[in-house]
Structure formats: structure tokens, C-alpha cells
Motif scaffolding. Structure first.
Motif, PDB file in Angstrom:
ATOM      1  N   THR A  12      -4.922 -38.402  -0.812  1.00  0.00           N
ATOM      2  CA  THR A  12      -5.245 -37.195  -0.055  1.00  0.00           C
ATOM      3  C   THR A  12      -4.032 -36.542   0.606  1.00  0.00           C
ATOM      4  N   ALA A  13      -2.969 -37.298   0.842  1.00  0.00           N
ATOM      5  CA  ALA A  13      -1.782 -36.695   1.459  1.00  0.00           C
ATOM      6  C   ALA A  13      -1.186 -35.588   0.588  1.00  0.00           C
ATOM      7  N   PRO A  14      -0.982 -35.810  -0.717  1.00  0.00           N
ATOM      8  CA  PRO A  14      -0.496 -34.702  -1.551  1.00  0.00           C
ATOM      9  C   PRO A  14      -1.490 -33.538  -1.610  1.00  0.00           C
ATOM     10  N   LEU A  15      -2.781 -33.853  -1.613  1.00  0.00           N
ATOM     11  CA  LEU A  15      -3.790 -32.799  -1.637  1.00  0.00           C
ATOM     12  C   LEU A  15      -3.717 -31.938  -0.384  1.00  0.00           C
ATOM     13  N   ALA A  16      -3.410 -32.546   0.763  1.00  0.00           N
ATOM     14  CA  ALA A  16      -3.337 -31.791   2.010  1.00  0.00           C
ATOM     15  C   ALA A  16      -2.216 -30.758   1.966  1.00  0.00           C
ATOM     16  N   GLY A  17      -1.070 -31.142   1.408  1.00  0.00           N
ATOM     17  CA  GLY A  17       0.011 -30.167   1.252  1.00  0.00           C
ATOM     18  C   GLY A  17      -0.397 -29.024   0.355  1.00  0.00           C
ATOM     19  N   LEU A  18      -1.144 -29.341  -0.695  1.00  0.00           N
ATOM     20  CA  LEU A  18      -1.629 -28.310  -1.605  1.00  0.00           C
ATOM     21  C   LEU A  18      -2.638 -27.404  -0.912  1.00  0.00           C
ATOM     22  N   VAL A  19      -3.513 -27.970  -0.089  1.00  0.00           N
ATOM     23  CA  VAL A  19      -4.503 -27.172   0.634  1.00  0.00           C
ATOM     24  C   VAL A  19      -3.806 -26.155   1.534  1.00  0.00           C
ATOM     25  N   ALA A  20      -2.743 -26.583   2.222  1.00  0.00           N
ATOM     26  CA  ALA A  20      -1.994 -25.649   3.069  1.00  0.00           C
ATOM     27  C   ALA A  20      -1.421 -24.507   2.235  1.00  0.00           C
ATOM     28  N   VAL A  26      -6.631 -29.040  10.879  1.00  0.00           N
ATOM     29  CA  VAL A  26      -5.888 -28.345  11.939  1.00  0.00           C
ATOM     30  C   VAL A  26      -4.403 -28.274  11.590  1.00  0.00           C
ATOM     31  N   LEU A  27      -3.876 -29.367  11.064  1.00  0.00           N
ATOM     32  CA  LEU A  27      -2.454 -29.390  10.700  1.00  0.00           C
ATOM     33  C   LEU A  27      -2.172 -28.442   9.540  1.00  0.00           C
ATOM     34  N   CYS A  28      -3.056 -28.390   8.557  1.00  0.00           N
ATOM     35  CA  CYS A  28      -2.861 -27.501   7.405  1.00  0.00           C
ATOM     36  C   CYS A  28      -2.729 -26.053   7.847  1.00  0.00           C
ATOM     37  N   VAL A  29      -3.688 -25.592   8.634  1.00  0.00           N
ATOM     38  CA  VAL A  29      -3.671 -24.190   9.063  1.00  0.00           C
ATOM     39  C   VAL A  29      -2.491 -23.934   9.998  1.00  0.00           C
ATOM     40  N   SER A  30      -2.141 -24.898  10.825  1.00  0.00           N
ATOM     41  CA  SER A  30      -0.996 -24.733  11.732  1.00  0.00           C
ATOM     42  C   SER A  30       0.304 -24.585  10.955  1.00  0.00           C
ATOM     43  N   VAL A  31       0.467 -25.354   9.884  1.00  0.00           N
ATOM     44  CA  VAL A  31       1.655 -25.220   9.039  1.00  0.00           C
ATOM     45  C   VAL A  31       1.709 -23.830   8.429  1.00  0.00           C
ATOM     46  N   VAL A  32       0.579 -23.332   7.952  1.00  0.00           N
ATOM     47  CA  VAL A  32       0.529 -21.992   7.372  1.00  0.00           C
ATOM     48  C   VAL A  32       0.954 -20.949   8.409  1.00  0.00           C
ATOM     49  N   LEU A  33       0.407 -21.046   9.607  1.00  0.00           N
ATOM     50  CA  LEU A  33       0.729 -20.079  10.656  1.00  0.00           C
ATOM     51  C   LEU A  33       2.208 -20.139  11.034  1.00  0.00           C
ATOM     52  N   LEU A  34       2.772 -21.339  11.050  1.00  0.00           N
ATOM     53  CA  LEU A  34       4.188 -21.486  11.365  1.00  0.00           C
ATOM     54  C   LEU A  34       5.053 -20.822  10.305  1.00  0.00           C
ATOM     55  N   ALA A  83      -3.952 -33.979 -11.979  1.00  0.00           N
ATOM     56  CA  ALA A  83      -4.431 -32.795 -12.687  1.00  0.00           C
ATOM     57  C   ALA A  83      -4.992 -31.778 -11.704  1.00  0.00           C
ATOM     58  N   VAL A  84      -5.734 -32.239 -10.710  1.00  0.00           N
ATOM     59  CA  VAL A  84      -6.268 -31.343  -9.688  1.00  0.00           C
ATOM     60  C   VAL A  84      -5.136 -30.701  -8.911  1.00  0.00           C
ATOM     61  N   TRP A  85      -4.139 -31.506  -8.560  1.00  0.00           N
ATOM     62  CA  TRP A  85      -2.989 -30.986  -7.790  1.00  0.00           C
ATOM     63  C   TRP A  85      -2.245 -29.937  -8.603  1.00  0.00           C
ATOM     64  N   ALA A  86      -1.980 -30.222  -9.882  1.00  0.00           N
ATOM     65  CA  ALA A  86      -1.242 -29.271 -10.717  1.00  0.00           C
ATOM     66  C   ALA A  86      -2.036 -27.982 -10.907  1.00  0.00           C
ATOM     67  N   THR A  87      -3.337 -28.112 -11.133  1.00  0.00           N
ATOM     68  CA  THR A  87      -4.175 -26.928 -11.299  1.00  0.00           C
ATOM     69  C   THR A  87      -4.202 -26.097 -10.025  1.00  0.00           C
ATOM     70  N   GLY A  88      -4.314 -26.767  -8.890  1.00  0.00           N
ATOM     71  CA  GLY A  88      -4.322 -26.059  -7.616  1.00  0.00           C
ATOM     72  C   GLY A  88      -3.010 -25.347  -7.341  1.00  0.00           C
ATOM     73  N   LEU A  89      -1.902 -25.989  -7.674  1.00  0.00           N
ATOM     74  CA  LEU A  89      -0.601 -25.376  -7.442  1.00  0.00           C
ATOM     75  C   LEU A  89      -0.420 -24.136  -8.312  1.00  0.00           C
ATOM     76  N   VAL A  90      -0.776 -24.248  -9.582  1.00  0.00           N
ATOM     77  CA  VAL A  90      -0.668 -23.088 -10.482  1.00  0.00           C
ATOM     78  C   VAL A  90      -1.542 -21.947  -9.976  1.00  0.00           C
ATOM     79  N   THR A  91      -2.744 -22.285  -9.528  1.00  0.00           N
ATOM     80  CA  THR A  91      -3.650 -21.256  -9.001  1.00  0.00           C
ATOM     81  C   THR A  91      -3.053 -20.573  -7.782  1.00  0.00           C
ATOM     82  N   ALA A  92      -2.489 -21.362  -6.859  1.00  0.00           N
ATOM     83  CA  ALA A  92      -1.879 -20.788  -5.659  1.00  0.00           C
ATOM     84  C   ALA A  92      -0.713 -19.869  -6.008  1.00  0.00           C
ATOM     85  N   LEU A  93       0.113 -20.291  -6.963  1.00  0.00           N
ATOM     86  CA  LEU A  93       1.257 -19.471  -7.366  1.00  0.00           C
ATOM     87  C   LEU A  93       0.796 -18.165  -8.008  1.00  0.00           C
ATOM     88  N   LEU A  94      -0.249 -18.237  -8.833  1.00  0.00           N
ATOM     89  CA  LEU A  94      -0.758 -17.027  -9.475  1.00  0.00           C
ATOM     90  C   LEU A  94      -1.370 -16.072  -8.446  1.00  0.00           C
TER      91      LEU A  94
END
Length: 353
Positions: A39-47, A84-92, A249-260
Motif C-alpha cells: 500500500t505504500a507505493p499505492l499511496a504515492g500514486l493516489v497523491a 490526510v497525508l496524500c492530500v496534504s502532499v498535493v496541496l504542498l 500492474a495497478v500502479w503502472a496503469t494508475g501512473l499512465v492514467t495520471a500522466l495522460l
């Protein structure tokens, strides 16, 4: 709903900063129980995903747009403390790199967009799961409802902070009515995005959704008129490998989606002011807004300085933002996960004494 500098006076902004810092400190400690090697890598992706979707303003009314806040999505996917940490990182990242959301108002924005949205959304989510059937549809429906209510709740918190420290003399009642009214509409978009994203992850890896823990039940077979647990399928690969490969696979798909989304789709986002900007202009609470401290940033206003082509400039800024957010977020969550591992290592030694 990024509050700029000058909307809220210094004393209340400082107080909000103290509250935000306390919430982040509590979340850092609480996230140790939520984060593991998957879940730690997923959290970075969620942010990073929240950052990218926040660039996609959608129209909600004549001359007004809205965007994802992300607290509900993060809380359901990776847990409330990590959320809370995910959204805080985004705001920062948005405040420092893109001049979006005042730096003196960072505490105000963390309280509104990270703390309040996560608390309200996750409380509603858990309450609904207690009365709904244990199904994936229930998780998605509960996430939808929590997200829907979290946005006007954040608008209400902004109104409270404005009542305590607003720099203009506009009636609090007018601000509350306007803010909550438009953010109920924005909440519908928030809920739809949250439900679609949670549903997509549930469809492929329900074990990666924090809010769905305990949802999966063992397969049952009817033997001699009785239901018994089906025997486990023989494992051809180690369990860790079976869990890691789909997660990657989920992480890679999520990253590509975020970049697009950030690099391409953001060009087609609504150009109308968001809910707070519209209310501020209509009600006159933006009369004392001050220039952002990072206004001269090479990425200010989500464009790359000296790149004249608007599509290319915005796309590059979005891609850089996704990269920066996932790098900073992953660093934070890796450190929290390592601290959790250290705590587990120290526990036997303490017990032995």
C-alpha cells in the motif's frame, strides 16, 4: 477550493496552520498501521492521481466550475490517516510549484481540503458499511455518499474560518449560502469520480482498497447439503509474487492514467472559475487578496515559463507536477513504512526485557 493569501487574516491562518500541523503529525503516526509493502507505493500514486484530476475542472453551473478535492478517494483507497497525508502532499506541491493556494493559507487549505474532507467522508463511509450488505457495490455506494457530503462540509469549514478571520466585511450568511450551494453541485462530480475510481480498483484488486478490507469471503461449496469452504488452489508461485505482480500492474496503469490526465486531458478542462473563486468574486471577499509568493515560479498557473504553446506548456507542467507529487509522496510514505518496520523490530526486544 484553494484559498489564496489575503482571504483569511494572519491570526486565524496561523491557528489553522497549527491545527493542520497537528493533524499531519497524528496522521504520520496513524499511517504506520495503514501502510505496508503493497500500500505504500499505492499511496504515492493516489497523491499523484489526485493532483492530476484536480487539473480537470468540470462545469457545474453557468460560469462556475469545480474540481476533485480527493479526501474521500484517498481515505477509502489507502486509509484516513494516509489520506490526510496524500492530500496534504498535493496541496504542498501546488502551493510551492504552481502558485495555487496561498502559502500563508496552506494551513487553511490543509484543514479544509485534507482534514475535513477525510474525516467527514470516512465517517460516512464506515457508518454506511455497517448497515449495507458486504458487497463491492456497497463499498462503491458508501464511497460515493461520503465524497458527496465531504465537499459541502469543506465549504462550511471555510465559512467558519471566514467568520473568524475574514479580511472583508461580507455577511457570513451570504458566504455560507453561496459556498455550500455551489459546492453541493461540485460534490456530485466529486462523488462520481470517487465512485468510478474506487470501483475500478475494486474490480481488479479489492485487497488494495483499504475500505474493502474484510469484504472478501472464502468461496463456498455445497457438500452433502452443507456449505463448506472451498480448498485453496495450489500455489504455483510464492504468495508475495502473486500479490506484487498485479499490484505493479495497478500502479503502472494508475501512473499512465495520471500522466495522460495531467499532460493531455487537462487542456480541455473548464476555464471557468471554481466554486470559491466565483463566490469570492460575486460576494467581494477577494478584495484584499495578495499576490502569491511563488507567482514567479517557472510553473506558476500550471504552465511552463517561456513555452509559448499553451497545450504544450500546460501538458509539460502537468507531467512535471505528477512526477514531483509521486516522488515526494512516495518518499514520505516509504519513510513511514520504514518506521513501521523499525517499530516491529524493536517490539520483540522490548518484550524480552
Amino acid at each position: 477550493m484553494h484559498v489564496p493569501d489575503g482571504f483569511i487574516n494572519a491570526p486565524v491562518s496561523i491557528a489553522a496552520g497549527v491545527v493542520a500541523a497537528g493533524a499531519v503529525a497524528v496522521s504520520l503516526r496513524g499511517a504506520r498501521k495503514e501502510l505496508d509493502e503493497r500500500t505504500a507505493p499505492l499511496a504515492g500514486l493516489v497523491a499523484a492521481f489526485i493532483f492530476s484530476v484536480q487539473m480537470l475542472n468540470f462545469p457545474v453551473a453557468a460560469g462556475t466550475s469545480g474540481h476533485l478535492l480527493g479526501g474521500a478517494l484517498a481515505a477509502v483507497l489507502v486509509g484516513p490517516y494516509t489520506g490526510v497525508l496524500c492530500v496534504s502532499v498535493v496541496l504542498l506541491m501546488q502551493g510551492l510549484l504552481f502558485a495555487d493556494g496561498g502559502l500563508t493559507a496552506l494551513g487553511v487549505n490543509v484543514v479544509n481540503m485534507a482534514v475535513v474532507t477525510v474525516i467527514v467522508a470516512y465517517a460516512v463511509f464506515r457508518a454506511l458499511l455497517k448497515v449495507l450488505p458486504d458487497t463491492r457495490r456497497s463499498v462503491t455506494a458508501a464511497a460515493f455518499t461520503g465524497a458527496l457530503l465531504s465537499v459541502p462540509a469543506a465549504a462550511g469549514m471555510f465559512t467558519l474560518l471566514y467568520a473568524l478571520g475574514g479580511t472583508t466585511d461580507v455577511s457570513t450568511g451570504k458566504v455560507f449560502t453561496a459556498m455550500v450551494g455551489v459546492h453541493v453541485l461540485i460534490g456530485i462530480g466529486e462523488a462520481a469520480i470517487t465512485a468510478l475510481t474506487v470501483g475500478a480498483v475494486l474490480a481488479v484488486r479489492p485487497d488494495l482498497v483499504h475500505g474493502a478490507h474484510g469484504l472478501a469471503t472464502p468461496l463456498k461449496l455445497r457438500v452433502d447439503g452443507r456449505l463448506v469452504d472451498a480448498p485453496a488452489a495450489p500455489a504455483r508461485v510464492p504468495a508475495a509474487a502473486r500479490a506484487t505482480r498485479p499490484a505493479r500492474a495497478v500502479w503502472a496503469t494508475g501512473l499512465v492514467t495520471a500522466l495522460l490526465l495531467a499532460g493531455f486531458a487537462s487542456y480541455y478542462a473548464s476555464a471557468s472559475p471554481d466554486g470559491l473563486e466565483k463566490v469570492a468574486a460575486d460576494q467581494g471577499i477577494d478584495r484584499k487578496v495578495t499576490e502569491h509568493a511563488a507567482a514567479d515560479s517557472p510553473l506558476a498557473d500550471y504552465g511552463v515559463k517561456d513555452v509559448d504553446d499553451a497545450r504544450l506548456s500546460g501538458g509539460l507542467a502537468g507531467v512535471i507536477g505528477v512526477g514531483a507529487t509521486i516522488a515526494v509522496g512516495s518518499g514520505v510514505f516509504w519513510a513511514v513504512r520504514r518506521r513501521r518496520a523499525d517499530d516491529r523490530t524493536d517490539a520483540p526486544a522490548v518484550a524480552a526485557h
